[in-house]
Design a protein around this motif. Structure first.
Motif, PDB file in Angstrom:
ATOM      1  N   VAL A 114       0.846  -1.199   0.000  1.00  0.00           N
ATOM      2  CA  VAL A 114       0.000   0.000   0.000  1.00  0.00           C
ATOM      3  C   VAL A 114       0.876   1.241   0.000  1.00  0.00           C
ATOM      4  O   VAL A 114       0.606   2.225  -0.673  1.00  0.00           O
ATOM      5  CB  VAL A 114      -0.940  -0.010   1.222  1.00  0.00           C
ATOM      6  N   SER A 115       1.976   1.186   0.765  1.00  0.00           N
ATOM      7  CA  SER A 115       2.931   2.292   0.814  1.00  0.00           C
ATOM      8  C   SER A 115       4.308   1.709   1.101  1.00  0.00           C
ATOM      9  O   SER A 115       4.454   0.523   1.378  1.00  0.00           O
ATOM     10  CB  SER A 115       2.551   3.303   1.897  1.00  0.00           C
ATOM     11  N   LEU A 116       5.326   2.558   1.058  1.00  0.00           N
ATOM     12  CA  LEU A 116       6.693   2.095   1.320  1.00  0.00           C
ATOM     13  C   LEU A 116       6.905   1.756   2.791  1.00  0.00           C
ATOM     14  O   LEU A 116       7.935   1.170   3.141  1.00  0.00           O
ATOM     15  CB  LEU A 116       7.697   3.174   0.889  1.00  0.00           C
ATOM     16  N   ASP A 117       5.965   2.122   3.644  1.00  0.00           N
ATOM     17  CA  ASP A 117       6.082   1.809   5.067  1.00  0.00           C
ATOM     18  C   ASP A 117       5.598   0.402   5.396  1.00  0.00           C
ATOM     19  O   ASP A 117       5.723  -0.046   6.535  1.00  0.00           O
ATOM     20  CB  ASP A 117       5.280   2.819   5.899  1.00  0.00           C
ATOM     21  N   ASP A 118       5.018  -0.296   4.417  1.00  0.00           N
ATOM     22  CA  ASP A 118       4.540  -1.661   4.662  1.00  0.00           C
ATOM     23  C   ASP A 118       5.694  -2.576   5.041  1.00  0.00           C
ATOM     24  O   ASP A 118       6.819  -2.423   4.544  1.00  0.00           O
ATOM     25  CB  ASP A 118       3.856  -2.223   3.414  1.00  0.00           C
ATOM     26  N   ASP A 119       5.416  -3.528   5.927  1.00  0.00           N
ATOM     27  CA  ASP A 119       6.417  -4.502   6.332  1.00  0.00           C
ATOM     28  C   ASP A 119       6.705  -5.435   5.150  1.00  0.00           C
ATOM     29  O   ASP A 119       5.799  -6.133   4.667  1.00  0.00           O
ATOM     30  CB  ASP A 119       5.891  -5.315   7.518  1.00  0.00           C
ATOM     31  N   PRO A 120       7.958  -5.478   4.640  1.00  0.00           N
ATOM     32  CA  PRO A 120       8.271  -6.339   3.493  1.00  0.00           C
ATOM     33  C   PRO A 120       7.952  -7.809   3.743  1.00  0.00           C
ATOM     34  O   PRO A 120       7.473  -8.509   2.845  1.00  0.00           O
ATOM     35  CB  PRO A 120       9.776  -6.119   3.283  1.00  0.00           C
ATOM     36  N   ASP A 121       8.231  -8.300   4.957  1.00  0.00           N
ATOM     37  CA  ASP A 121       7.941  -9.699   5.261  1.00  0.00           C
ATOM     38  C   ASP A 121       6.452  -9.991   5.133  1.00  0.00           C
ATOM     39  O   ASP A 121       6.060 -11.082   4.686  1.00  0.00           O
ATOM     40  CB  ASP A 121       8.411 -10.044   6.683  1.00  0.00           C
ATOM     41  N   ASP A 122       5.622  -9.027   5.517  1.00  0.00           N
ATOM     42  CA  ASP A 122       4.177  -9.208   5.410  1.00  0.00           C
ATOM     43  C   ASP A 122       3.757  -9.289   3.948  1.00  0.00           C
ATOM     44  O   ASP A 122       2.907 -10.114   3.577  1.00  0.00           O
ATOM     45  CB  ASP A 122       3.468  -8.047   6.105  1.00  0.00           C
ATOM     46  N   VAL A 123       4.360  -8.476   3.090  1.00  0.00           N
ATOM     47  CA  VAL A 123       4.033  -8.500   1.659  1.00  0.00           C
ATOM     48  C   VAL A 123       4.491  -9.813   1.035  1.00  0.00           C
ATOM     49  O   VAL A 123       3.803 -10.385   0.178  1.00  0.00           O
ATOM     50  CB  VAL A 123       4.663  -7.291   0.935  1.00  0.00           C
ATOM     51  N   VAL A 124       5.657 -10.324   1.473  1.00  0.00           N
ATOM     52  CA  VAL A 124       6.136 -11.613   0.965  1.00  0.00           C
ATOM     53  C   VAL A 124       5.163 -12.724   1.347  1.00  0.00           C
ATOM     54  O   VAL A 124       4.827 -13.593   0.531  1.00  0.00           O
ATOM     55  CB  VAL A 124       7.549 -11.912   1.504  1.00  0.00           C
ATOM     56  N   ARG A 125       4.690 -12.706   2.592  1.00  0.00           N
ATOM     57  CA  ARG A 125       3.730 -13.733   3.028  1.00  0.00           C
ATOM     58  C   ARG A 125       2.437 -13.654   2.207  1.00  0.00           C
ATOM     59  O   ARG A 125       1.839 -14.685   1.872  1.00  0.00           O
ATOM     60  CB  ARG A 125       3.428 -13.568   4.520  1.00  0.00           C
ATOM     61  N   LYS A 126       2.019 -12.440   1.902  1.00  0.00           N
ATOM     62  CA  LYS A 126       0.806 -12.289   1.091  1.00  0.00           C
ATOM     63  C   LYS A 126       1.008 -12.863  -0.305  1.00  0.00           C
ATOM     64  O   LYS A 126       0.115 -13.505  -0.867  1.00  0.00           O
ATOM     65  CB  LYS A 126       0.418 -10.806   1.011  1.00  0.00           C
ATOM     66  N   ALA A 127       2.187 -12.635  -0.885  1.00  0.00           N
ATOM     67  CA  ALA A 127       2.468 -13.182  -2.217  1.00  0.00           C
ATOM     68  C   ALA A 127       2.490 -14.701  -2.176  1.00  0.00           C
ATOM     69  O   ALA A 127       2.013 -15.370  -3.108  1.00  0.00           O
ATOM     70  CB  ALA A 127       3.798 -12.636  -2.728  1.00  0.00           C
TER      71      ALA A 127
END
Length: 583
Positions: free
Chosen positions: A282-295
C-alpha cells in the motif's frame, strides 16, 4: 626475532609517521614502560595527550613493522586522521579502557584492527598517558563476510535466499530513490511438477533445472529488481512499481515469456510450468515480510486455480487458518482427537438400514468445530490425508466389530469408507484395508470403499490394480459423486464397481429441474444395464424418497432419514429400523 621498543624522539621527521598529525615527544621515566610495550605480541604504542594534542612516545617492534616500516614519507595515509580522532575521543570519555574498530586499505585489500585505548597512571593533571594496541582482525572479518554470504545466499543458484531477500528489500527501501507515491510488489513463483523431475530424473537433473530457471528469471528482471530463491522450488521477485498493478503484470508476462520455451535436460525437453502469485504494498512503510507472506498466500491459490493470482484482503488470514488447522490436525491425529460419525444408507423399498457411511468429525479445543470440507482439504494439501485415511479405515472396521459384540452376532450392515485420490496415489491402500479387516476380525464384504471418478482418471492403471486388490479382500466398490466427472462406459464396464452413488447436485433439485431428473433416470437405466446397485445422495424430503423409489433407485441417503450420528446412536438407529416396513 626479539621484539624491542622503538623510542620516538622530537628530532625525528613527522612525515615518517603514518598517523599523520601526531606530534612526537620524549618523556622522562619511560624505561619501564618501554619494556611493557616491548612485551606485547601485537602492535602497541604509548601516546601522550595534552591540550587535545596527541603525541607518540614509544612503539614496539610489531607496531613499527605494521604501521611505520616501508611507508613513503611524502604520502599521508588516509586513515591517519580518523585513527587520531577516535583515540582522542575514547581517551577523553572518562573510561579506563575503551575499544573500537578501524579499517585501513592494505596491499591485499581492506585490513581491520580491533583497537584498545587504556589510560596509564600519570602525574600530570592536565595530560594523559595512553596505552594503545591494535589487534589485526582482518582474517576474522573475511571469515565472517564469507559466512554471512553463505547464510544469505543460495549455494546452488547464487541468488539471495529467504533471509538475504529480506535484507536486499530493506536496503532498496532505505537507500533507493522512490517517487512520492511509489510502491513495491512481490511476485512469488512456484515451479509445478518439480518433484516429478527429481523422482524420475534424479536430484542432479532437478538442480540443473533450478539453475536454468534462475538464469531465465534473472533475464526477465528490470534494473533495480531483486530475484531470490526462497524455497526448494520457490522463487520471488522484489519489484519497484511506478505504475502499480500494470507494472506488476508486465513483469509477470516477461516471466512467462522467459519460461515459455522447454528446458533441455539430458536428452529430454521439459516444459516449465509455474504458479504465480503477486502482492502489492500500500505504501513504502509496509512490512516487506508481510508482503512476501501475502504473495506466498496468493501463489498457493494460483496452484489450485491455474491462473496468476493477485493477493486480496482476507487471503492471508485464510492461509494462517489453514496453517493452524494443519498444526492442530497433526496433534489431533496423534492424540485421538477425531471421531467418526455414521450416516445411514436406507433401502428405499423396505426402509431398512443397509449400512452407514463413515464420516470424519473434529471438535478442536482451540478452533472449535472444524468442517470436514475444510480440514480434509488441508489434509490433502499437507500430506496428512494418509494417516487420516488410515485412521478412518481402522476405526470404521473397529466400530463394526463393537456393534457385532454388542448385538451378540454379526450385524447385517456394512460401513462405507471414503478414499481420497491423493491417498490412493501415495498409500498402500490394499494393505491398509487388509490390516483393518484382520485387526477387527470382520469380513471384507462389510466394508465398501468409496472412490471418486477423478481418482480413476488421474491414474487409470494404478486405480485398476487397486480396485482388483480390494475385490480380492471381498470388499465392495462404490463410485462416489457419479455424474460430476468424466468417466465413460468402457471404464464402468471394465472396472470391478458394485455401486453408483448419484451426486446430491442432481438429486436435491430433480423434482423442479427436468434436466436433473432426466440425468437421474439415465444413471438409473445405465446402472440397471450394467447390473450395478444405486444409492442417491442428498435426499431431504419424503417426496424425493418416494420419487426415487418409483424410478427404481434401490438405496438413499440424506437428512430426511438422518444426519450423521455418533457410533452408539447409529447402533440404536439401526435397531429401531430393523425390519421396518415402509419409508
Amino acid at each position: 626475532m626479539e621484539s624491542t621498543p622503538a623510542r620516538i624522539g622530537l628530532n625525528e621527521s613527522l612525515n615518517e609517521d603514518p598517523l599523520a598529525g601526531f606530534a612526537r615527544t620524549h618523556l622522562p621515566d619511560m624505561a619501564e614502560k618501554e619494556q611493557w610495550v616491548g612485551a606485547i605480541p601485537y602492535p602497541a604504542a604509548i601516546l601522550y595527550l595534552r591540550d587535545n594534542q596527541l603525541s607518540l612516545v614509544v612503539v614496539n617492534d610489531c607496531f613499527f613493522r605494521t604501521f611505520l616500516e616501508n611507508v613513503d614519507p611524502a604520502e599521508k595515509p588516509p586513515y591517519a586522521e580518523e585513527w587520531r580522532e577516535r583515540i582522542i575521543e575514547k581517551a577523553t570519555a572518562g573510561q579506563p579502557t575503551s575499544f573500537f574498530e578501524l579499517r585501513r586499505n592494505g596491499v591485499l585489500g581492506s585490513e581491520y584492527f580491533c583497537c584498545t585505548v587504556g589510560l596509564l597512571p600519570w602525574h600530570e593533571e592536565d595530560a594523559s598517558l595512553i596505552l594503545f594496541t591494535a589487534l589485526d582482525r582482518t582474517n576474522d572479518r573475511i571469515i565472517e563476510r564469507n559466512l554471512r554470504r553463505e547464510l544469505l545466499s543460495d549455494g546452488l543458484t547464487a541468488l539471495p535466499n529467504r533471509a538475504g531477500f529480506g535484507e536486499e528489500i530493506e536496503d532498496r527501501l532505505a537507500n533507493g530513490a522512490w517517487l512520492e507515491n511509489g510502491q513495491f510488489g512481490i511476485i512469488a513463483i512456484d515451479l509445478s511438477r518439480f518433484s516429478r523431475v527429481n523422482e524420475s530424473l534424479g536430484p542432479m537433473a532437478g538442480d540443473e533445472l533450478l539453475i536454468t530457471v534462475a538464469k531465465r528469471l534473472k533475464s526477465s528482471l528490470r534494473q533495480g529488481d531483486v530475484l531470490a530463491r526462497i524455497g526448494g522450488n520457490d522463487f520471488a521477485i522484489f519489484a519497484r512499481l511506478n505504475n502499480g498493478l500494470s507494472d506488476c503484470l508486465h513483469i509477470v508476462q516477461r516471466i512467462k515469456d522467459a519460461l515459455n520455451s522447454p528446458v533441455r535436460l539430458s536428452d529430454l525437453q521439459i516444459r516449465v510450468d509455474c504458479a504465480i502469485g503477486c502482492a502489492l504494498s500500500v505504501s513504502l512503510d509496509d512490512d516487506p515480510d508481510d508482503v512476501v507472506r501475502k504473495a506466498q498466500a496468493a501463489v498457493k491459490i494460483a496452484k489450485r486455480s491455474g491462473k496468476v493470482e493477485i493477493y486480496r484482503n482476507g487471503v492471508l488470514k485464510e492461509a494462517q487458518r489453514r496453517f493452524s488447522i494443519e498444526s492442530r490436525l497433526r496433534t489431533a491425529l496423534a492424540q485421538g482427537g477425531l471421531t467418526l460419525a455414521f450416516q445411514p444408507l436406507i433401502h428405499l423399498p423396505t426402509g431398512e438400514v443397509n449400512g452407514f457411511e463413515a464420516l470424519a468429525r473434529w471438535e478442536d479445543p482451540d478452533l472449535g468445530h472444524v468442517s470436514p470440507v475444510e480440514f480434509i482439504a488441508v489434509a490433502e494439501e499437507s500430506g496428512l490425508i494418509t494417516p487420516l485415511g488410515r485412521w478412518a479405515a481402522y476405526e470404521a472396521a473397529q466400530a463394526l466389530s463393537r456393534w457385532d459384540a454388542k448385538f451378540g452376532q454379526r450385524l447385517p450392515v456394512g460401513v462405507n469408507v471414503n478414499l481420497s485420490p491423493i491417498q490412493m496415489a501415495r498409500d498402500d491402500v490394499a494393505s491398509m484395508f487388509e490390516e483393518s479387516l484382520r485387526y477387527s476380525g470382520i469380513a471384507g464384504d462389510r466394508l465398501t470403499a468409496e472412490i471418486t471418478e477423478s481418482a480413476i482418471i488421474a491414474d487409470p492403471d494404478k486405480a485398476r490394480k487397486l480396485l482388483f486388490a480390494l475385490k480380492d479382500l471381498q470388499m465392495l466398490i462404490a463410485m462416489d459423486d457419479f455424474g460430476t466427472g468424466y468417466s465413460n462406459l468402457a471404464s464402468l464396464h471394465s472396472l470391478p464397481i458394485d455401486i453408483l452413488k448419484i451426486d446430491r447436485s442432481f438429486v436435491s433439485t430433480m423434482l423442479e429441474d427436468r434436466d436433473k431428473g432426466a440425468i437421474v433416470r439415465t444413471i438409473l437405466s445405465l446402472a440397471e444395464s450394467l447390473n450395478l446397485a444405486v444409492t442417491a445422495e442428498g435426499i431431504e424430503t419424503q417426496q424425493l424418497a418416494d420419487a426415487l423409489q418409483k424410478m427404481g433407485c434401490g438405496y438413499g441417503q440424506g437428512f430426511y432419514f438422518a444426519r450423521p450420528m455418533p457410533e452408539a446412536e447409529a447402533f440404536d438407529y439401526w435397531r429401531a429400523r430393523w425390519n421396518f416396513e415402509t419409508v
